[in-house]
Each structure stands twice: as structure tokens, then as C-alpha cells.
Scaffold this motif. Structure first.
Motif, mmCIF file in Angstrom:
data_model
loop_
_atom_site.group_PDB
_atom_site.id
_atom_site.type_symbol
_atom_site.label_atom_id
_atom_site.label_comp_id
_atom_site.label_asym_id
_atom_site.label_seq_id
_atom_site.Cartn_x
_atom_site.Cartn_y
_atom_site.Cartn_z
ATOM 1 N N GLU A 105 -59.871 35.206 -7.442
ATOM 2 C CA GLU A 105 -60.832 35.943 -8.329
ATOM 3 C C GLU A 105 -60.213 36.869 -9.512
ATOM 4 O O GLU A 105 -60.503 36.982 -10.483
ATOM 5 C CB GLU A 105 -62.101 36.770 -7.705
ATOM 6 C CG GLU A 105 -63.243 35.716 -7.112
ATOM 7 C CD GLU A 105 -62.807 35.204 -5.589
ATOM 8 O OE1 GLU A 105 -63.277 34.467 -5.119
ATOM 9 O OE2 GLU A 105 -61.847 35.933 -5.253
ATOM 10 N N GLY A 107 -62.380 27.370 -12.879
ATOM 11 C CA GLY A 107 -62.756 27.252 -11.540
ATOM 12 C C GLY A 107 -61.463 26.779 -10.782
ATOM 13 O O GLY A 107 -61.191 27.353 -9.432
ATOM 14 N N TRP A 147 -69.184 32.250 -8.905
ATOM 15 C CA TRP A 147 -68.143 32.604 -7.674
ATOM 16 C C TRP A 147 -68.752 33.416 -6.558
ATOM 17 O O TRP A 147 -67.891 33.768 -5.900
ATOM 18 C CB TRP A 147 -66.831 33.286 -8.403
ATOM 19 C CG TRP A 147 -66.159 32.391 -9.531
ATOM 20 C CD1 TRP A 147 -66.319 31.189 -9.601
ATOM 21 C CD2 TRP A 147 -65.161 33.127 -10.402
ATOM 22 N NE1 TRP A 147 -65.607 30.812 -10.530
ATOM 23 C CE2 TRP A 147 -64.719 31.948 -11.060
ATOM 24 C CE3 TRP A 147 -64.546 34.136 -10.340
ATOM 25 C CZ2 TRP A 147 -63.773 31.940 -12.026
ATOM 26 C CZ3 TRP A 147 -63.520 34.329 -11.514
ATOM 27 C CH2 TRP A 147 -63.173 33.237 -11.993
ATOM 28 N N ARG A 205 -59.310 30.235 -10.321
ATOM 29 C CA ARG A 205 -59.938 31.035 -9.198
ATOM 30 C C ARG A 205 -59.687 30.325 -7.704
ATOM 31 O O ARG A 205 -59.447 31.200 -6.787
ATOM 32 C CB ARG A 205 -61.390 31.313 -9.334
ATOM 33 C CG ARG A 205 -62.108 32.030 -8.518
ATOM 34 C CD ARG A 205 -63.143 31.169 -7.570
ATOM 35 N NE ARG A 205 -63.849 31.836 -6.478
ATOM 36 C CZ ARG A 205 -64.611 31.391 -6.056
ATOM 37 N NH1 ARG A 205 -64.762 29.955 -5.866
ATOM 38 N NH2 ARG A 205 -65.318 32.053 -4.898
ATOM 39 N N LYS A 206 -59.776 29.135 -7.550
ATOM 40 C CA LYS A 206 -59.626 28.689 -6.392
ATOM 41 C C LYS A 206 -58.161 28.636 -5.870
ATOM 42 O O LYS A 206 -58.068 28.820 -4.506
ATOM 43 C CB LYS A 206 -60.031 27.193 -6.359
ATOM 44 C CG LYS A 206 -59.788 26.402 -5.142
ATOM 45 C CD LYS A 206 -60.139 24.841 -5.296
ATOM 46 C CE LYS A 206 -59.856 24.178 -3.938
ATOM 47 N NZ LYS A 206 -59.970 22.629 -4.288
#
Length: 956
Positions: free
Chosen positions: A331, A323, A443, A326-327
Motif C-alpha cells: 500500500e 491495483g 484496499w 499495490r498487490k
């Protein structure tokens, strides 16, 4: 802590006007009142602006950086000069007065003779690039972006343009890009109940130490309902903290989209952002990392957290904080590391089963009857020479070591392991599809197909440039005709060139493999002629190992060459879109590197020892080199040696040493070059700004190299696993290091890439499926043709007197009368006086009516081999399809949550519509209310279908 950003005026106060280049404004006739001068920051306050993460005012965050080449400033211009622009009425009036306000050093009117005299030595191309920059930056300001230049840095020869996107630009572009953002609506995620829930709770408690200490990795029971951002529906979103609503990753991607749309139109042909980068107008473009990794008073930031909880080797046993990845990176990169993590986890059971299979071979080697017969001391079978003239006759018991080693990898358990790995590959694919779908839900990517379709047809800058060049050459043609001409006329030669070059590169690989074959043949003959007994006794091992190392070195070199060739061929094609360019590049690179890595292995597995001939009638290359034979234990052992050296060598040298060494070396070279050109020692001692530090990092080159090495590794794990059951174990050990190595490279060694949205891994999934399907066929042929598994079964059930393996070795050996040797081919110094020698083949003896003709046993074994290939392939593929059918692509809980989100979204808009109606009812008189009721259904129908059109794309 991150500074607050005031990109919009505070109600009741005038918007601040920030102008630094006052001298340039006075020169063009404007008189500046003291009230609009910028309150200059002290050096201490300037250092506090997080070392380059903000503009000089310390409030506006730097979202993107452009760099360009500048000449070393003269003594009159050695003072630090910066230009800052805000999108307000005053600066727009200044730009109308002069088009060159954004220039640093001090701008002057275009026709000023003083400037002409100062720049008379400037090269024409340098001046042309400067004009392109001024126009491009002016267009960016017209788009609402705010810019600030910095040419007086500790990095001589490099100028920096800092770009900030104010709030209204972020909102506008987020709506254009259809970004899904969390709304105020929060709903509770349904938790599973029953036995499954209890098992999951127990597993979570047991594995809790394996989770990183990151908030984003915690399981939450509530989730914000997401909706595509709209300026008309800002009330749906929580905008209490505008500074954090769009994170740094999103802000950078928004600026990048604006850059791609901005063009220079005053040149001979329109130049987009990519063209400006390629032509040297700008040298680099990149977003900034969030902060430093170490040092005094380093504030907490996502980059530092990733470095501690993800990129450190001390946390190799923990799960990845996907997570947070991705942040910070987006993505597309998040999906890569999620896929790599799942692949590594799936290698654990495959490694355990592979080790068990290997241990089974070790435990049963002393009970293997064929190897016991070969190693028996009373075995007196004389074998025919392995080469002409230099080689003598030899005893079969000399192959005892090879026969025992072959049993470690050639035993009945390898057949089971091949079937297991085929099913493992199918389960891995299905597991990844489910994991990918879960990530899409978490997401907010479940409706991403619509945006993807709209962006798919956006042409690349290179494509548009080629079209414009064609239109300039023939102006009487319309642009549509030129595009058709580019498609029909220009691309056909490009495709033909690609096909020819691809075939040529594959031919180069075949030629090198053939060269290694000649090396083995000649080296074996030379070593047999040696007077050293130790050398003669280790000929096979020496030749096998050195040839495998040569193949490895050639593979590593050609990998780099083929990567450059694939890119060059793709550029020749001029693909229309970025997606098309990436897919074509990936496909070409995969084909070339796959052939390069597996051609030597395929030769050993399927061709070596089968194009030999027989004693007295051998097959020769160039009439002097006799083709190679397999050892008596078969070619499986040699295949294992080649596979292990190639796989381990690529992983150790190419995947690890190159990834560590090359970025550090490039960074060191850039730093040394910059240090040589430094003009003041004290300047070097000062702390670099964030954008200067990132300038020395290696540019992000895409995920293709990362995926490619894993796909090739997946091929090693699945394609020839029947000959090397330890391949999954070595892949697992490599990937444990690879994950942390890649993480450290992305966090500390590379510039921050622009975040890209993606809902899957794209063409890589299709390549994985193709490799898995081919692996079933190849393993079937390896078991049936390369190993002795089928000949042993045929002998045991058709020719063995007692149904055992006793006599199998003698059954596979044919007789040859030494008097039938060709002239000049017999041994020069035979150590044994023999009349008959044996060789491995199914042929009639010399005393039969048809001497040396292929026997009926050969045809029986061949039929059994072909039957096994057909049965094995169809059974395993059927089992894989059953696994595919039994495991749903979408987890049940995710499917329910997606359906729940659709219902909640409809309810949200229905409630909003009812609120509007009630408000209108309260504001209208009775007569107007009756009139409004006639139009209310129309208003309602305009709102709700919009919601349905959005959610319909999520209907699975």
C-alpha cells in the motif's frame, strides 16, 4: 504457472521429513533410516523450480532471503551443500542433540578438536558472527519458520538463507498483525443512477483505450467483505486454495515481522534483526521478485505484467495499474504512485492555462506601451553607468530586448495565473484526499488507525541498543532509569548538535549564494573592460546564464551532501520508533534541500536591486564590489532565467540521468567484482538462481528521495509561478517520463521492497499544504515587489494625464548630475559627454531643495504594494478555504459503501451467533436448553461488541 505449496500434511499421510545434511547427523551419533532420506531431484527438475523461487523440494516457496559473507571454500568443501529444516518433532530432537545443525559446511560439536584445527585461522569476529547466525536461525526455527542454506552458488563469497513461512505461521502472524482478508461474503456495490451515471458511462467508454490491459484495473460491481483474519473464524474465509490466500507480498511482510521480533540473547546484549544487519552478521535481507522479465519460456507473473503494462515507455499515455502496483509492492508504494499519477493529471489544466498566459504575453508584446517607449528609435535617454570606472554611459533603447522579453512574463495575465494556481493547489489537495479515501476503501484500509497506534510505540533496534549499552556501563542503574537518562541527557546534546549543524548548512548555502553574487559583479566588470564589442553588448546575458548554471551545479552537489547530513543528524538523535525516525529525517532533508534550491531564487526575487544605493552613493561589498542592479525591465526576467535553468537542470540531470545511471552503474560494479572472484568459467555460464539475480539489484532505499524531488518540483510550480508560467508544462513533461522511469526502476532495477501498510502519504501531505500556503504569500510579493505591475497601476490611476501608460518609463527614472560622482568612480572613457544621466528610482532631482531624497511617489507605490500583498493573500486564502469547505473529503458513494459494510458485518456475526445457538439447542436436552438460555445473552454480548469495536473505528 506457480507450483502448489504443501506446507501442511495431507490427511491420512505422514508428514515428510526433509534432511539433506546426512553426514552431519551421522557425526553426532544419529543413524538415519533410508525411509526418511530425501528423494533427490535431477538437475532438470531442479532447474524447473523456477530458478530459486522454491526450496530444493520444489514445493515450499521462498518467502525471504538473508545473505551473509563466507570465505571461499577449500577443495574438500567445494561440493554443493545445503541444509533444510522443517518444524517437526524429529528435527527438534536433532536440535536438542546439537545446536549447530543449521551450519553449512558440515556441522560438528562445538568442542570438537578437528573443527578447531580446521578453523584455527578464522578471525574471531567472523566466528562470532557465525555463532550469532546459528542462534538467530535457531530462534527462527523455534518460531516455526523453515530454513534452507545455500553456500555453493555462482556468487562467491555470499551465502544465502532461504526462509519459508508454513501455513500455521502465516495464520498466526496474520492474526497478530490484524491483516484484513476477504471473506466468503460478497455484496454488490451500489451504482449511481441518473445523469451522473450516464456521464460516467460515456466518459469510461471514451477513456477505455487509456486503461492498461490488467485485470486488477477493471471496475467490478461486487466486492468481498473483508475482516481481520482470525484462526478461530477461518470458516469465514475462502481457504479452498491456501497457496494463493496469502500472496507473495503478504507472505514477505509476515516473515519480515517475525524477523523483527526475533533476537539473539546470548551475546553481551540483546541483538535484534536490524542490529544483526548493521553489524555485518547478515549483509542483506530482501524478498524475491516473482520471476524473470524476459528470456525463453518465461511464465506469466505479476512482475512481467507490470513491466509490460506499467514500466514501458510505449504506454506513457495510459493510466497506471495502481491495483496491481499495490498487490505487488504494498500500500505504501501504491499510494506514492497514485499520488504521483493524480499530481501529473492535475498538471494538465495548469499547463494549458500557463501556456495561454504565455501566449497572451507574446500576442500583446507589440502593444505594450512601456516597451514601445523604450524601443522607440527617437528615444535618447542616457542612463548612468552600470559599474564603476569600466562601464560607460548607455542609451535606454539598448534595453529594448530585455524590456520586450520581460513583458512575456510580466503582464496582467500573470496576476490571474497566480490566483488560478493558488486555487489549483487547493483543489489538488482536496482531490487527493478524496482519491486517498477511495483507495482506502478499495484496499480495505478503513480501520487501519488501530493497528497503526499499536505499532507506533514499538522501539527501534538502535534505540534499544543504545539503552542496553548504557545499562552495561552502569549496571547498578535500572533499565527504566537508563531510558530516562537517554531521553534527558543524551538527546539534549543531539538536539543541540542538530540545530547547530542545520544552521551551519544553511549558512553554507548563504555563503555560496554570496560567492555567486561576487562572481557576477566581478565578471560583469571584466566583460565591460573587453575590447570586443560583441562581448560588451552581451554582458548581461552572459553573466545571468553562467551564474544560473553555477548555481545549478552547486545545488546538485549540495543536495547529495545535505541528504547525507540529514541522515547523520537523525541517527544522532536516536529516535525511539521507525515512524519518528522517518518523519525527522524527512523534515531535516526537506528544510536543507528547500533552502538549497530556493535561496538563489529568493535573492533575485526580493533582494537584488534593492540594496544598491544611488549614483554617487552606491553600496559596496568589501569596499570594492558594487551591489548588483536589475535591468530596466526589472528583475523578473532574471528570476525567470534562474528558475527555468534550476528547474529544468534538476529534472533532467538529477531526477532522470542520476536515477537511470547510478543504479545501473552500481549493479555493474557489483557484477564485475563478483565476476573477478569467480572460480570456474562454466559456473558463470549457468543460469543464476532468482535470489542470486536479485542480490545484484540495487537495495530499496525508501520513498523519501522520490517524494522529495516531487515536493521540490511542486515548489517550483507554485512558489514563483508568477514569474514563470511555463513551469507547470515542464513539470508535466518531466512527470510523464518520471512515472515510467520510477516504474522501471522499481520493477527491474531495485530489489523487491517489503510491503508496508499505509492509509495516507504521511508527513508529505503536511509539507504540500505548507508549500501551497507559502506560495500564496510569495506570489503576492513577487507580483507587488518584483514585477512592475503595481507601479504601472499607480501611475495609470494617479499620475497619468490621460489615464494611459504613456510617460510611464520617464516617470520611473530619476536624474543625476554627473559632477556628483565620487572621486575615482566616474567612467574612465565615457562614450558620451553628458551632464545629466538617468537611473531607475523614485528620488528628487538634483535641482530640488532636497536632492536625491526619496520622493513622495516612492511612498505611494510602496503603500500600494503592501496593500496588494494584504488583499491578495487574504482573498486567495479565503477562496482556497471555500474550495476546501465545498469539496467533501469522503466521496458520497464511498461513505455509503463503508456504512453498508458495517451493517453487513453485523448481520454476518448475528447470523453466525444464531447458528451457534440453534446448534446448541439441537444438541441439548430440554433441561439444559433452559439453563443455556440464561447464558445466551452473555455469549451474544461477547461476540457482537467485538464486531462493533472493529467497525467503530470506521465510523466517519
Amino acid at each position: 504457472m506457480e507450483r502448489n505449496e504443501r506446507s501442511t500434511p495431507v490427511p491420512g499421510k505422514e508428514k515428510e521429513v526433509d534432511i539433506i545434511n546426512i553426514k552431519g547427523i551421522e557425526d553426532i551419533g544419529y543413524v538415519q533410516p533410508d525411509s526418511i532420506l530425501l528423494n533427490c531431484l535431477t538437475p532438470e527438475e531442479n532447474t524447473g523450480c523456477q530458478h530459486g523461487l522454491y526450496f530444493q523440494d520444489g514445493e515450499r516457496r521462498v518467502d525471504y532471503i538473508l545473505t551473509y559473507h563466507i570465505k571461499k571454500p577449500s577443495s574438500s568443501r567445494s561440493n554443493r551443500q545445503s541444509s533444510r529444516f522443517t518444524d517437526n518433532a524429529f528435527t527438534r530432537s536433532l536440535r536438542r542433540g546439537t545446536a549447530r545443525l543449521g551450519r553449512a559446511p558440515t556441522p560438528q560439536p562445538r568442542g570438537d578438536p578437528e573443527v578447531a584445527s580446521q578453523d584455527h585461522s578464522m578471525d574471531y569476529h567472523v566466528d562470532d558472527k557465525r555463532l550469532h547466525r546459528e542462534e538467530f536461525e535457531g530462534n527462527l526455527r523455534d518460531m516455526g519458520m523453515e530454513l534452507e542454506k545455500d553456500e555453493d552458488t555462482k556468487t562467491p563469497g555470499v551465502g544465502f538463507v532461504k526462509i519459508h513461512a508454513p501455513w500455521h505461521v502465516l495464520c498466526r502472524e496474520a492474526e497478530f498483525m490484524k491483516l484484513k482478508m476477504p471473506t466468503k461474503k460478497v455484496y454488490e456495490m451500489k451504482q449511481s443512477t441518473g445523469v451522473g451515471a450516464k456521464i460516467n458511462t460515456l466518459v469510461n467508454k471514451v477513456t477505455e483505450p487509456l486503461y492498461p490491459n490488467v485485470e486488477d484495473n477493471r471496475t467490478h460491481n461486487v466486492k468481498h467483505l473483508s475482516y481481520m483474519f482470525s484462526r478461530e473464524k477461518q470458516h469465514l474465509f475462502d481457504l479452498s486454495d491456501r497457496d494463493s490466500f496469502f500472496d507473495s507480498k503478504t507472505r514477505a511482510s509476515i516473515v519480515f515481522e517475525v524477523l523483527k521480533r526475533t533476537k539473539c540473547t546470548k551475546a553481551k546484549y540483546s541483538m535484534g534483526f536490524t542490529s544483526l544487519l548493521g553489524s555485518g552478521v547478515y549483509t542483506d535481507a530482501y524478498p524475491l521478485h516473482d520471476g524473470d522479465l524476459d528470456g525463453e519460456n518465461v511464465e506469466p507473473n505479476d512482475r512481467k505484467l507490470l513491466y509490460e503494462e506499467w514500466a514501458s515507455y510505449s504506454v506513457f499515455y495510459k493510466y497506471q495499474p495502481i491495483g496491481l502496483v499495490r498487490k505487488y509492492f504494498g500500500e505504501k508504494i501504491g499510494l506514492y504512485f497514485a499520488w504521483l499519477g493524480l499530481y501529473t493529471q492535475m498538471l494538465i489544466p495548469a499547463s494549458l492555462v500557463g501556456v495561454i498566459v504565455f501566449l497572451y504575453g507574446c500576442a500583446t508584446v507589440d502593444d505594450n506601451i512601456p516597451s514601445m517607449e523604450i524601443c522607440h528609435p527617437k528615444n535618447n535617454i542616457t542612463m548612468c553607468p552600470l559599474c564603476d570606472r569600466a562601464c560607460s554611459y548607455w542609451k535606454l533603447k539598448e534595453a529594448c530586448g530585455t524590456a520586450r522579453a520581460s513583458h512575456l512574463f510580466d503582464n496582467p495575465a500573470t496576476v490571474f495565473f497566480s490566483i488560478f494556481m493558488a486555487l489549483w493547489a487547493a483543489m489538488f489537495m482536496e482531490h487527493w484526499k478524496r482519491r486517498q479515501m477511495r483507495l482506502n476503501y478499495e484496499w480495505d484500509l478503513t480501520g487501519f488507525e488501530e493497528e497503526e497506534e499499536e505499532l507506533k510505540d514499538h522501539p527501534r533496534a538502535e534505540y534499544e541498543l543504545r539503552v542496553m549499552q548504557k545499562s552495561l556501563k552502569k549496571e547498578h542503574k535500572t533499565q527504566k532509569t537508563e531510558k530516562e537518562k537517554l531521553t534527558c541527557k543524551d538527546r539534549l546534546p543531539a538536539y543541540m548538535t542538530n540545530v547547530v549543524m542545520m544552521l551551519l548548512m544553511i549558512g553554507v548555502t548563504f555563503a555560496i549564494v554570496f560567492g555567486v553574487i561576487l562572481y557576477r559583479i566581478s565578471t560583469k566588470t571584466a566583460l565591460h573592460m573587453s575590447n570586443n564589442p560583441t562581448t560588451r553588448s552581451n554582458v548581461r546575458l552572459t553573466v545571468k546564464t553562467t551564474a544560473a548554471i553555477i548555481n545549478l551545479v552547486v545545488i546538485l552537489i549540495l543536495d547529495e551532501v545535505y541528504g547525507a547530513v540529514a541522515r547523520w543528524l537523525t541517527v544522532l538523535e536516536v529516535p525511539k520508533t521507525d515512524k519518528s525516525f522517518e518523519e525527522r529525517l524527512i523534515f531535516k532533508t526537506f528544510i536543507l534541500k528547500f533552502v538549497n534550491a530556493f535561496t538563489p531564487i529568493i535573492y533575485i526575487a526580493f533582494f537584488r536591486g534593492r540594496l544598491v544605493g544611488r549614483p554617487g552613493s552606491y553600496l559596496y561589498v568589501f569596499e570594492s564590489y558594487r551591489m548588483e542592479e536589475c535591468a530596466h525591465g526589472g528583475c523578473l526576467m532574471e528570476l525567470c532565467i534562474q528558475l527555468s535553468i534550476t528547474m529544468l537542470g534538476k529534472q533532467l540531470i538529477q531526477n532522470n540521468l542520476f536515477e537511470i545511471g547510478i543504479p545501473k552503474l552500481k549493479k555493474l560494479i557489483r557484477y564485475i567484482k563478483s565476476k573477478r572472484r569467480s572460480f570456474q568459467e562454466e559456473e558463470r555460464e549457468k543460469k543464476l538462481q532468482r535470489y542470486e539475480t536479485d542480490h545484484f539489484l540495487e537495495p530499496f532505499a525508501g520513498l523519501t528521495p522520490e517524494y522529495m524531488e516531487m515536493i521540490i518540483q511542486f515548489g517550483f510550480v507554485t512558489l514563483f509561478v508568477a514569474s514563470f508560467p511555463l513551469a507547470p508544462l515542464f513539470a508535466l513533461l518531466n512527470n510523464i517520463i518520471e512515472i515510467r522511469l520510477d516504474a522501471k526502476k522499481f520493477v527491474a532495477e531495485l530489489r523487491r521492497p517489503v510491503a508496508a501498510r499505509a492509509k495516507d502519504i504521511g508527513i508529505w501531505y503536511n509539507l504540500l499544504r505548507a508549500v501551497a500556503k507559502v506560495a500564496v504569500i510569495i506570489n503576492a510579493f513577487v507580483i507587488s515587489f518584483t514585477s512592475d505591475f503595481i507601479p504601472r497601476l499607480v501611475y495609470q490611476y494617479m499620475y497619468s494625464p490621460d489615464g494611459s501608460m504613456h510617460g510611464f518609463v520617464n516617470h520611473t527614472l530619476s536624474y543625476f548630475n554627473v559632477s556628483n560622482f565620487q572621486d575615482g568612480k566616474e567612467p574612465m572613457d565615457p562614450q558620451h559627454q553628458v551632464e545629466m544621466c538617468r537611473y531607475k528610482d523614485y528620488r528628487e532631482p538634483p535641482w530640488s531643495n532636497t536632492p536625491y531624497v526619496i520622493s513622495k511617489e516612492f511612498w505611494a507605490v510602496l503603500a500600494a504594494r503592501l496593500a496588494f500583498v494584504i488583499v491578495f493573500q487574504n482573498v486567495v486564502m479565503l477562496m482556497s478555504d471555500i474550495v476546501d469547505w465545498l469539496i467533501p473529503d469522503i466521496p458520497k458513494d464511498i461513505s455509503l459503501q463503508i456504512h453498508k459494510e458495517k451493517i453487513l458485518m453485523v448481520e454476518l456475526f448475528m447470523k453466525e451467533e444464531q447458528g451457534k445457538i440453534q446448534f446448541i439447542d439441537s444438541m441439548m436436552p430440554c433441561g439444559g436448553k433452559e439453563k443455556r438460555n440464561n447464558h445466551a445473552p452473555i455469549a451474544r454480548s461477547r461476540s457482537i461488541p467485538h464486531t462493533h469495536s472493529h467497525t467503530h473505528a470506521n465510523n466517519f
